[in-house]
Design an enzyme around this catalytic site. Structure first.
Site, PDB file in Angstrom:
ATOM      1  N   ASP A 169       0.830  -1.208   0.000  1.00 49.23           N
ATOM      2  CA  ASP A 169       0.000   0.000   0.000  1.00 49.23           C
ATOM      3  C   ASP A 169       0.863   1.255   0.000  1.00 49.23           C
ATOM      4  OD1 ASP A 169      -2.506   1.522   0.245  1.00 49.23           O
ATOM      5  OD2 ASP A 169      -1.596   2.123   2.140  1.00 49.23           O
ATOM      6  N   LYS A 195      -4.268  -2.244   5.557  1.00 50.43           N
ATOM      7  CA  LYS A 195      -3.552  -1.804   6.770  1.00 50.43           C
ATOM      8  C   LYS A 195      -4.325  -2.209   8.025  1.00 50.43           C
ATOM      9  CE  LYS A 195      -3.512   2.193   4.728  1.00 50.43           C
ATOM     10  NZ  LYS A 195      -3.359   3.493   4.094  1.00 50.43           N
TER      11      LYS A 195
HETATM   12  N1  URA Z   1      -6.738   6.591   3.042  1.00 49.50           N
HETATM   13  C1  URA Z   1      -5.968   5.537   2.714  1.00 49.50           C
HETATM   14  O1  URA Z   1      -5.219   5.008   3.525  1.00 49.50           O
HETATM   15  N2  URA Z   1      -6.025   5.095   1.430  1.00 49.50           N
HETATM   16  C2  URA Z   1      -6.820   5.635   0.502  1.00 49.50           C
HETATM   17  O2  URA Z   1      -6.834   5.165  -0.618  1.00 49.50           O
HETATM   18  C3  URA Z   1      -7.617   6.737   0.865  1.00 49.50           C
HETATM   19  C4  URA Z   1      -7.558   7.201   2.157  1.00 49.50           C
END
Ligand code: URA
Length: 475
Positions: A169, A195
Protein backbone atom coordinates in the site's frame (compact mmCIF):
# COMPACT_ATOMS: atom_id res chain seq x y z
CA UNK A 1 10.86 -33.99 -11.06
CA UNK A 2 7.57 -32.16 -10.71
CA UNK A 3 6.56 -29.67 -13.35
CA UNK A 4 4.44 -26.75 -12.14
CA UNK A 5 1.07 -26.62 -13.87
CA UNK A 6 1.01 -22.87 -13.42
CA UNK A 7 2.67 -20.90 -16.18
CA UNK A 8 4.72 -17.86 -15.15
CA UNK A 9 2.97 -14.49 -15.05
CA UNK A 10 4.11 -11.44 -16.99
CA UNK A 11 3.10 -7.89 -16.08
CA UNK A 12 2.54 -6.98 -19.73
CA UNK A 13 -0.17 -9.69 -20.00
CA UNK A 14 -1.85 -8.47 -16.81
CA UNK A 15 -1.77 -4.90 -18.10
CA UNK A 16 -3.36 -5.88 -21.43
CA UNK A 17 -6.05 -7.87 -19.67
CA UNK A 18 -7.05 -5.05 -17.33
CA UNK A 19 -6.77 -2.43 -20.07
CA UNK A 20 -9.27 -4.43 -22.14
CA UNK A 21 -11.73 -4.74 -19.26
CA UNK A 22 -10.92 -8.30 -18.19
CA UNK A 23 -11.22 -9.48 -14.59
CA UNK A 24 -7.96 -10.44 -12.93
CA UNK A 25 -7.78 -13.62 -10.89
CA UNK A 26 -6.32 -13.94 -7.41
CA UNK A 27 -2.91 -15.06 -8.63
CA UNK A 28 -2.59 -12.11 -11.00
CA UNK A 29 -3.60 -9.65 -8.29
CA UNK A 30 -1.11 -11.24 -5.87
CA UNK A 31 1.57 -10.85 -8.53
CA UNK A 32 0.87 -7.10 -8.77
CA UNK A 33 0.74 -6.50 -5.00
CA UNK A 34 3.82 -8.64 -4.37
CA UNK A 35 5.74 -6.87 -7.12
CA UNK A 36 4.76 -3.46 -5.70
CA UNK A 37 6.04 -4.45 -2.27
CA UNK A 38 9.34 -6.07 -3.29
CA UNK A 39 10.14 -3.66 -6.12
CA UNK A 40 10.18 -6.35 -8.84
CA UNK A 41 7.55 -4.46 -10.88
CA UNK A 42 8.64 -1.11 -12.25
CA UNK A 43 6.83 2.10 -11.27
CA UNK A 44 5.79 2.72 -14.90
CA UNK A 45 4.05 -0.66 -15.04
CA UNK A 46 2.38 -0.15 -11.66
CA UNK A 47 1.19 3.30 -12.69
CA UNK A 48 -0.28 1.89 -15.91
CA UNK A 49 -2.02 -0.85 -13.93
CA UNK A 50 -3.49 1.68 -11.50
CA UNK A 51 -4.87 3.76 -14.35
CA UNK A 52 -6.36 0.68 -16.03
CA UNK A 53 -7.91 -0.37 -12.71
CA UNK A 54 -9.23 3.15 -12.14
CA UNK A 55 -10.85 3.35 -15.59
CA UNK A 56 -12.12 -0.24 -15.84
CA UNK A 57 -13.00 -0.57 -12.15
CA UNK A 58 -12.30 -3.46 -9.83
CA UNK A 59 -14.97 -6.09 -9.19
CA UNK A 60 -15.80 -7.11 -5.62
CA UNK A 61 -13.71 -10.26 -6.09
CA UNK A 62 -10.77 -8.26 -7.42
CA UNK A 63 -11.12 -5.76 -4.57
CA UNK A 64 -11.13 -8.57 -2.02
CA UNK A 65 -8.12 -10.24 -3.66
CA UNK A 66 -6.21 -6.95 -3.75
CA UNK A 67 -7.02 -6.21 -0.10
CA UNK A 68 -5.80 -9.63 1.01
CA UNK A 69 -2.72 -9.56 -1.22
CA UNK A 70 -1.73 -6.11 0.07
CA UNK A 71 -2.27 -7.27 3.64
CA UNK A 72 -0.08 -10.32 2.95
CA UNK A 73 2.69 -8.13 1.46
CA UNK A 74 4.00 -7.47 4.98
CA UNK A 75 3.76 -8.83 8.49
CA UNK A 76 0.54 -9.11 10.48
CA UNK A 77 0.17 -7.92 14.05
CA UNK A 78 -0.73 -11.01 16.04
CA UNK A 79 -0.84 -10.12 19.72
CA UNK A 80 -0.48 -13.02 22.15
CA UNK A 81 -2.35 -13.49 25.39
CA UNK A 82 -4.49 -10.35 25.25
CA UNK A 83 -7.48 -12.42 26.29
CA UNK A 84 -9.78 -9.81 24.71
CA UNK A 85 -11.25 -9.09 21.33
CA UNK A 86 -9.42 -6.39 19.36
CA UNK A 87 -11.43 -3.58 17.77
CA UNK A 88 -10.32 -0.41 15.98
CA UNK A 89 -12.09 2.58 14.47
CA UNK A 90 -11.19 4.17 11.14
CA UNK A 91 -12.40 7.58 10.06
CA UNK A 92 -12.37 8.77 6.47
CA UNK A 93 -10.96 12.06 7.74
CA UNK A 94 -12.30 15.49 8.36
CA UNK A 95 -11.88 18.78 10.14
CA UNK A 96 -11.79 18.74 13.93
CA UNK A 97 -12.33 14.97 13.79
CA UNK A 98 -10.79 13.94 17.10
CA UNK A 99 -13.03 11.06 18.15
CA UNK A 100 -10.02 8.67 18.38
CA UNK A 101 -8.92 10.32 21.66
CA UNK A 102 -12.32 9.52 23.14
CA UNK A 103 -13.41 6.24 21.56
CA UNK A 104 -10.10 4.41 21.98
CA UNK A 105 -9.74 4.94 25.77
CA UNK A 106 -13.49 4.57 26.38
CA UNK A 107 -13.63 1.20 24.58
CA UNK A 108 -10.44 0.12 26.40
CA UNK A 109 -11.95 1.13 29.74
CA UNK A 110 -14.91 -1.14 28.90
CA UNK A 111 -12.70 -4.19 28.36
CA UNK A 112 -11.96 -4.07 24.61
CA UNK A 113 -8.36 -4.14 23.31
CA UNK A 114 -7.78 -1.22 20.93
CA UNK A 115 -4.73 -1.47 18.63
CA UNK A 116 -5.16 1.82 16.76
CA UNK A 117 -2.93 2.61 13.79
CA UNK A 118 -3.50 6.18 12.67
CA UNK A 119 -2.46 8.68 10.03
CA UNK A 120 -1.13 12.20 9.68
CA UNK A 121 -2.60 15.52 8.62
CA UNK A 122 -2.78 15.90 4.86
CA UNK A 123 -4.46 18.61 2.81
CA UNK A 124 -7.65 19.86 4.42
CA UNK A 125 -7.84 16.99 6.94
CA UNK A 126 -6.11 16.72 10.30
CA UNK A 127 -4.10 13.74 11.54
CA UNK A 128 -4.34 11.87 14.83
CA UNK A 129 -0.56 11.34 15.03
CA UNK A 130 0.25 15.04 14.62
CA UNK A 131 -2.22 15.87 17.37
CA UNK A 132 -0.70 13.29 19.72
CA UNK A 133 2.79 14.59 19.01
CA UNK A 134 1.69 17.92 20.52
CA UNK A 135 2.25 16.09 23.82
CA UNK A 136 5.98 16.40 24.64
CA UNK A 137 7.67 13.00 24.45
CA UNK A 138 4.72 11.02 23.03
CA UNK A 139 6.13 8.36 20.70
CA UNK A 140 3.99 7.46 17.70
CA UNK A 141 6.64 5.17 16.16
CA UNK A 142 6.66 2.00 18.24
CA UNK A 143 7.84 -1.47 17.22
CA UNK A 144 5.08 -4.07 17.05
CA UNK A 145 6.47 -5.58 20.28
CA UNK A 146 6.23 -2.21 22.06
CA UNK A 147 2.74 -1.71 20.58
CA UNK A 148 1.63 -5.01 22.07
CA UNK A 149 3.20 -4.22 25.44
CA UNK A 150 1.30 -0.90 25.66
CA UNK A 151 -1.98 -2.62 24.77
CA UNK A 152 -1.29 -5.27 27.43
CA UNK A 153 -0.73 -2.56 30.00
CA UNK A 154 -3.38 0.04 29.06
CA UNK A 155 -5.87 -1.77 26.80
CA UNK A 156 -5.12 0.79 24.08
CA UNK A 157 -2.25 2.12 22.02
CA UNK A 158 -2.31 4.70 19.22
CA UNK A 159 0.67 4.60 16.85
CA UNK A 160 1.57 5.38 13.23
CA UNK A 161 1.82 3.02 10.29
CA UNK A 162 5.01 0.94 10.46
CA UNK A 163 7.20 -0.10 7.50
CA UNK A 164 6.28 -3.72 8.13
CA UNK A 165 2.48 -3.48 7.73
CA UNK A 166 1.11 -3.64 4.16
CA UNK A 167 4.21 -2.28 2.32
CA UNK A 168 2.40 -2.76 -1.03
CA UNK A 169 0.00 0.00 0.00
CA UNK A 170 2.85 2.37 0.79
CA UNK A 171 4.16 1.98 -2.77
CA UNK A 172 0.78 2.02 -4.52
CA UNK A 173 -0.65 4.89 -2.47
CA UNK A 174 2.34 7.12 -3.25
CA UNK A 175 1.92 6.30 -6.96
CA UNK A 176 -1.83 6.92 -6.86
CA UNK A 177 -1.16 10.35 -5.41
CA UNK A 178 1.04 11.14 -8.44
CA UNK A 179 -1.10 9.55 -11.15
CA UNK A 180 -4.63 10.85 -10.38
CA UNK A 181 -5.81 7.38 -9.37
CA UNK A 182 -6.79 7.99 -5.75
CA UNK A 183 -10.58 8.22 -6.09
CA UNK A 184 -11.52 4.69 -7.00
CA UNK A 185 -13.64 2.65 -4.56
CA UNK A 186 -11.78 -0.65 -5.04
CA UNK A 187 -8.36 0.97 -4.66
CA UNK A 188 -9.46 3.03 -1.63
CA UNK A 189 -11.05 -0.02 0.00
CA UNK A 190 -7.96 -2.21 -0.52
CA UNK A 191 -5.65 0.57 0.69
CA UNK A 192 -7.53 1.27 3.92
CA UNK A 193 -8.43 -2.32 4.76
CA UNK A 194 -5.06 -3.90 3.96
CA UNK A 195 -3.55 -1.80 6.77
CA UNK A 196 -6.44 -2.36 9.17
CA UNK A 197 -6.65 -6.11 8.55
CA UNK A 198 -2.86 -6.44 8.99
CA UNK A 199 -3.49 -5.31 12.56
CA UNK A 200 -5.36 -8.60 13.07
CA UNK A 201 -8.65 -7.03 14.18
CA UNK A 202 -11.73 -8.92 15.37
CA UNK A 203 -13.90 -5.86 14.83
CA UNK A 204 -13.74 -2.58 12.92
CA UNK A 205 -15.94 0.51 13.11
CA UNK A 206 -15.78 2.75 10.03
CA UNK A 207 -16.75 6.41 10.40
CA UNK A 208 -17.38 7.52 6.83
CA UNK A 209 -17.89 11.26 6.47
CA UNK A 210 -20.56 12.97 4.39
CA UNK A 211 -21.15 16.66 3.66
CA UNK A 212 -18.97 19.61 2.70
CA UNK A 213 -15.81 18.31 4.41
CA UNK A 214 -16.03 14.73 3.15
CA UNK A 215 -13.52 12.97 0.92
CA UNK A 216 -16.29 11.86 -1.50
CA UNK A 217 -19.10 14.37 -2.07
CA UNK A 218 -21.88 12.29 -3.65
CA UNK A 219 -23.96 10.33 -1.14
CA UNK A 220 -24.29 7.28 -3.43
CA UNK A 221 -20.48 7.09 -3.86
CA UNK A 222 -20.00 7.36 -0.11
CA UNK A 223 -22.58 4.66 0.59
CA UNK A 224 -21.06 2.41 -2.06
CA UNK A 225 -17.54 2.77 -0.64
CA UNK A 226 -18.75 2.17 2.91
CA UNK A 227 -20.68 -0.95 1.87
CA UNK A 228 -17.73 -2.24 -0.16
CA UNK A 229 -15.45 -1.89 2.86
CA UNK A 230 -17.97 -3.61 5.14
CA UNK A 231 -18.46 -6.53 2.71
CA UNK A 232 -14.72 -6.90 2.05
CA UNK A 233 -13.65 -6.77 5.70
CA UNK A 234 -16.44 -9.18 6.70
CA UNK A 235 -15.36 -11.64 4.01
CA UNK A 236 -11.85 -11.48 5.50
CA UNK A 237 -13.23 -12.40 8.93
CA UNK A 238 -13.40 -8.98 10.63
CA UNK A 239 -16.83 -7.98 11.95
CA UNK A 240 -17.38 -4.51 10.51
CA UNK A 241 -19.90 -1.69 10.60
CA UNK A 242 -19.86 1.64 8.77
CA UNK A 243 -21.59 4.75 10.11
CA UNK A 244 -22.13 7.61 7.69
CA UNK A 245 -21.65 10.75 9.75
CA UNK A 246 -22.01 14.46 9.16
CA UNK A 247 -19.03 16.61 8.19
CA UNK A 248 -21.00 19.64 7.02
CA UNK A 249 -19.21 21.56 9.75
CA UNK A 250 -16.06 20.87 11.81
CA UNK A 251 -16.66 18.32 14.55
CA UNK A 252 -16.71 19.94 17.98
CA UNK A 253 -15.26 23.39 18.49
CA UNK A 254 -11.50 22.93 17.97
CA UNK A 255 -9.57 22.17 14.79
CA UNK A 256 -5.80 21.97 15.08
CA UNK A 257 -3.46 19.87 17.19
CA UNK A 258 -3.07 20.68 20.91
CA UNK A 259 -6.43 22.49 21.03
CA UNK A 260 -8.18 19.29 19.85
CA UNK A 261 -6.56 17.30 22.66
CA UNK A 262 -7.74 19.94 25.13
CA UNK A 263 -11.33 19.58 23.90
CA UNK A 264 -11.16 15.79 24.32
CA UNK A 265 -9.55 15.85 27.77
CA UNK A 266 -12.24 18.32 28.94
CA UNK A 267 -14.89 15.82 27.82
CA UNK A 268 -13.01 12.91 29.41
CA UNK A 269 -13.02 14.94 32.64
CA UNK A 270 -16.81 15.04 32.44
CA UNK A 271 -17.29 18.63 31.25
CA UNK A 272 -20.09 19.48 28.76
CA UNK A 273 -18.73 22.58 27.00
CA UNK A 274 -20.99 24.42 24.57
CA UNK A 275 -20.33 23.35 20.96
CA UNK A 276 -18.68 20.03 21.93
CA UNK A 277 -21.96 18.10 22.16
CA UNK A 278 -21.73 16.67 18.63
CA UNK A 279 -18.23 15.39 19.38
CA UNK A 280 -19.42 13.80 22.62
CA UNK A 281 -22.46 12.22 20.97
CA UNK A 282 -20.59 10.82 17.96
CA UNK A 283 -17.76 9.49 20.14
CA UNK A 284 -20.18 7.67 22.43
CA UNK A 285 -22.01 6.21 19.42
CA UNK A 286 -18.78 4.96 17.82
CA UNK A 287 -17.44 3.68 21.15
CA UNK A 288 -20.80 1.92 21.70
CA UNK A 289 -20.32 0.00 18.45
CA UNK A 290 -16.69 -0.81 19.33
CA UNK A 291 -17.77 -2.16 22.72
CA UNK A 292 -20.53 -4.18 21.05
CA UNK A 293 -18.16 -5.65 18.42
CA UNK A 294 -15.66 -6.26 21.22
CA UNK A 295 -18.19 -8.59 22.82
CA UNK A 296 -18.74 -6.45 25.91
CA UNK A 297 -22.30 -5.34 25.15
CA UNK A 298 -25.27 -7.14 23.58
CA UNK A 299 -26.21 -4.14 21.45
CA UNK A 300 -24.53 -0.92 20.29
CA UNK A 301 -27.03 0.97 22.49
CA UNK A 302 -25.86 -0.99 25.54
CA UNK A 303 -22.28 -0.24 24.44
CA UNK A 304 -23.17 3.48 24.34
CA UNK A 305 -24.41 3.29 27.94
CA UNK A 306 -21.17 1.60 29.05
CA UNK A 307 -19.08 4.19 27.20
CA UNK A 308 -21.06 7.02 28.81
CA UNK A 309 -20.51 5.49 32.26
CA UNK A 310 -16.75 5.29 31.55
CA UNK A 311 -16.83 8.96 30.52
CA UNK A 312 -18.68 9.98 33.65
CA UNK A 313 -16.68 7.96 36.18
CA UNK A 314 -13.27 8.91 34.78
CA UNK A 315 -12.28 5.41 33.58
CA UNK A 316 -11.83 6.70 30.01
CA UNK A 317 -9.63 9.57 31.22
CA UNK A 318 -7.49 7.14 33.24
CA UNK A 319 -7.02 4.86 30.19
CA UNK A 320 -6.02 7.84 28.04
CA UNK A 321 -3.47 9.16 30.55
CA UNK A 322 -2.04 5.68 31.13
CA UNK A 323 -1.50 5.26 27.38
CA UNK A 324 0.14 8.70 27.03
CA UNK A 325 2.49 7.88 29.91
CA UNK A 326 3.28 4.39 28.54
CA UNK A 327 4.23 5.92 25.18
CA UNK A 328 6.62 8.44 26.75
CA UNK A 329 4.26 11.42 26.83
CA UNK A 330 4.47 14.05 29.58
CA UNK A 331 1.04 13.88 31.24
CA UNK A 332 1.82 16.92 33.40
CA UNK A 333 0.98 19.17 30.41
CA UNK A 334 -2.67 18.34 31.08
CA UNK A 335 -2.46 19.87 34.60
CA UNK A 336 -2.76 23.37 33.15
CA UNK A 337 -3.76 22.98 29.52
CA UNK A 338 -4.13 26.71 28.93
CA UNK A 339 -0.66 27.50 30.25
CA UNK A 340 0.88 24.86 27.95
CA UNK A 341 -0.78 26.42 24.89
CA UNK A 342 1.73 28.85 23.38
CA UNK A 343 0.64 29.88 19.87
CA UNK A 344 2.94 32.20 17.94
CA UNK A 345 0.10 34.61 17.11
CA UNK A 346 -3.59 34.92 17.98
CA UNK A 347 -6.48 36.66 16.20
CA UNK A 348 -10.06 36.90 17.39
CA UNK A 349 -12.57 36.99 14.54
CA UNK A 350 -15.98 38.52 15.33
CA UNK A 351 -19.19 37.77 13.42
CA UNK A 352 -19.18 40.17 10.46
CA UNK A 353 -22.97 40.34 10.24
CA UNK A 354 -26.02 39.22 12.21
CA UNK A 355 -28.06 36.16 11.31
CA UNK A 356 -27.97 32.37 11.28
CA UNK A 357 -24.80 30.45 10.51
CA UNK A 358 -26.39 28.81 7.49
CA UNK A 359 -23.61 26.97 5.69
CA UNK A 360 -20.02 26.04 6.43
CA UNK A 361 -17.71 24.91 3.64
CA UNK A 362 -15.83 22.48 5.83
CA UNK A 363 -13.17 21.69 3.24
CA UNK A 364 -12.31 25.40 2.96
CA UNK A 365 -12.26 25.63 6.77
CA UNK A 366 -9.86 22.66 6.79
CA UNK A 367 -7.56 24.55 4.44
CA UNK A 368 -7.83 27.60 6.74
CA UNK A 369 -6.65 25.39 9.62
CA UNK A 370 -3.81 24.02 7.48
CA UNK A 371 -2.65 27.57 6.65
CA UNK A 372 -2.33 28.45 10.35
CA UNK A 373 0.61 26.02 10.38
CA UNK A 374 -1.36 23.17 11.94
CA UNK A 375 -1.28 20.92 8.85
CA UNK A 376 0.59 20.13 5.66
CA UNK A 377 -0.33 20.42 2.02
CA UNK A 378 1.54 17.38 0.70
CA UNK A 379 2.85 14.17 2.23
CA UNK A 380 6.37 14.57 3.63
CA UNK A 381 6.58 18.29 2.92
CA UNK A 382 8.54 20.41 5.39
CA UNK A 383 6.29 21.83 8.05
CA UNK A 384 6.65 25.12 9.86
CA UNK A 385 8.91 25.37 12.88
CA UNK A 386 7.65 23.25 15.72
CA UNK A 387 7.50 24.70 19.18
CA UNK A 388 6.90 22.35 22.05
CA UNK A 389 6.87 18.59 21.63
CA UNK A 390 10.11 16.70 21.22
CA UNK A 391 10.38 17.32 17.51
CA UNK A 392 10.03 13.64 16.75
CA UNK A 393 8.36 12.53 13.57
CA UNK A 394 8.00 9.04 12.23
CA UNK A 395 8.28 7.78 8.69
CA UNK A 396 9.83 10.94 7.29
CA UNK A 397 6.87 13.24 7.90
CA UNK A 398 7.93 16.71 8.95
CA UNK A 399 6.41 18.10 12.15
CA UNK A 400 3.58 20.62 12.09
CA UNK A 401 2.92 23.44 14.59
CA UNK A 402 1.27 21.77 17.61
CA UNK A 403 -0.15 25.07 18.92
CA UNK A 404 -1.79 26.30 15.70
CA UNK A 405 -5.44 25.85 14.73
CA UNK A 406 -8.88 27.44 14.93
CA UNK A 407 -11.34 27.48 17.82
CA UNK A 408 -14.98 28.05 16.79
CA UNK A 409 -17.37 29.92 19.10
CA UNK A 410 -20.46 29.32 16.95
CA UNK A 411 -21.75 26.43 14.91
CA UNK A 412 -24.04 25.74 11.96
CA UNK A 413 -27.56 26.81 12.91
CA UNK A 414 -26.43 29.26 15.63
CA UNK A 415 -27.93 32.75 15.60
CA UNK A 416 -25.09 35.27 15.88
CA UNK A 417 -25.01 39.03 16.45
CA UNK A 418 -22.62 41.16 14.44
CA UNK A 419 -19.50 41.72 16.60
CA UNK A 420 -19.93 38.64 18.76
CA UNK A 421 -16.85 36.36 18.94
CA UNK A 422 -17.03 33.83 16.11
CA UNK A 423 -13.64 32.13 16.08
CA UNK A 424 -10.10 32.42 17.45
CA UNK A 425 -7.23 31.74 15.08
CA UNK A 426 -3.89 30.53 16.45
CA UNK A 427 -1.07 30.68 13.89
CA UNK A 428 2.67 30.12 13.90
CA UNK A 429 3.46 33.76 13.05
CA UNK A 430 1.55 37.07 12.77
CA UNK A 431 1.94 36.91 8.99
CA UNK A 432 0.19 33.55 8.95
CA UNK A 433 -3.04 34.93 10.48
CA UNK A 434 -4.31 36.73 7.39
CA UNK A 435 -4.91 33.85 4.98
CA UNK A 436 -6.83 31.66 7.46
CA UNK A 437 -9.03 34.61 8.48
CA UNK A 438 -9.89 35.33 4.84
CA UNK A 439 -10.55 31.67 4.10
CA UNK A 440 -12.73 31.46 7.20
CA UNK A 441 -14.94 34.39 6.20
CA UNK A 442 -15.27 33.01 2.68
CA UNK A 443 -16.29 29.59 3.98
CA UNK A 444 -19.18 30.74 6.17
CA UNK A 445 -22.59 31.89 4.98
CA UNK A 446 -24.60 33.94 7.47
CA UNK A 447 -28.21 34.38 6.42
CA UNK A 448 -31.64 35.45 7.65
CA UNK A 449 -32.96 31.88 7.69
CA UNK A 450 -31.77 28.91 9.69
CA UNK A 451 -30.32 25.98 7.71
CA UNK A 452 -31.96 22.58 7.33
CA UNK A 453 -31.24 20.13 10.11
CA UNK A 454 -28.66 17.47 9.20
CA UNK A 455 -28.51 14.38 11.44
CA UNK A 456 -25.12 13.62 12.99
CA UNK A 457 -25.38 9.92 12.13
CA UNK A 458 -27.03 8.86 8.87
CA UNK A 459 -27.04 5.37 7.35
CA UNK A 460 -25.55 2.49 9.31
CA UNK A 461 -24.18 -0.24 7.05
CA UNK A 462 -23.59 -3.74 8.35
CA UNK A 463 -23.03 -7.11 6.68
CA UNK A 464 -26.83 -7.59 6.71
CA UNK A 465 -27.65 -4.56 4.57
CA UNK A 466 -24.37 -3.92 2.68
CA UNK A 467 -25.73 -5.74 -0.38
CA UNK A 468 -28.45 -3.09 -0.81
CA UNK A 469 -25.80 -0.45 -1.40
CA UNK A 470 -23.69 -2.59 -3.75
CA UNK A 471 -26.29 -3.03 -6.47
CA UNK A 472 -24.24 -1.09 -9.01
CA UNK A 473 -21.08 -3.08 -8.34
CA UNK A 474 -18.91 -4.07 -11.31
CA UNK A 475 -19.15 -7.86 -10.96
N1 URA B 1 -6.74 6.59 3.04
C1 URA B 1 -5.97 5.54 2.71
O1 URA B 1 -5.22 5.01 3.53
N2 URA B 1 -6.02 5.10 1.43
C2 URA B 1 -6.82 5.64 0.50
O2 URA B 1 -6.83 5.17 -0.62
C3 URA B 1 -7.62 6.74 0.86
C4 URA B 1 -7.56 7.20 2.16
Amino acid sequence: MSISTLSPLHMIDILRKKRDGGALDEREIQFVAGGAADGSIQEAELAAWLMAAWIRGLSRDETRALTLAMRASGVSFKPKNLGKRTVDKHSSGGVGDKTSFLVAPLAAACGVAVPMISGRALGHTGGTLDKLEAIPGYRTALTLEEFEAVIQKCGVSIIGQTDQLAPADRKLYALRDRTATVENPGLICASILSKKLAAGLNGLVLDVKTGSGAFLRKMEDTEFLAALMVATAESAGTQTVALLTDMSQPLGRAAGNWIELVECVELLRGARPEWSEDLRELSLTLAGWMIHLGGKAQTPQAGYALAEAALTDGAGLAAFMKMVDAQGGDVSVFDDMEAFHKPGATLKVDAWESGYVAEMDTTALGWAVQRTGAGREKAGEPGVAQRGGDGSSSLGWEPVDPHAGILFHARRGACVEKGQPFATIYATTEAMLLEPSELLRGAITISANPPEFVPLVGSIITRENAGNYLRNAVD
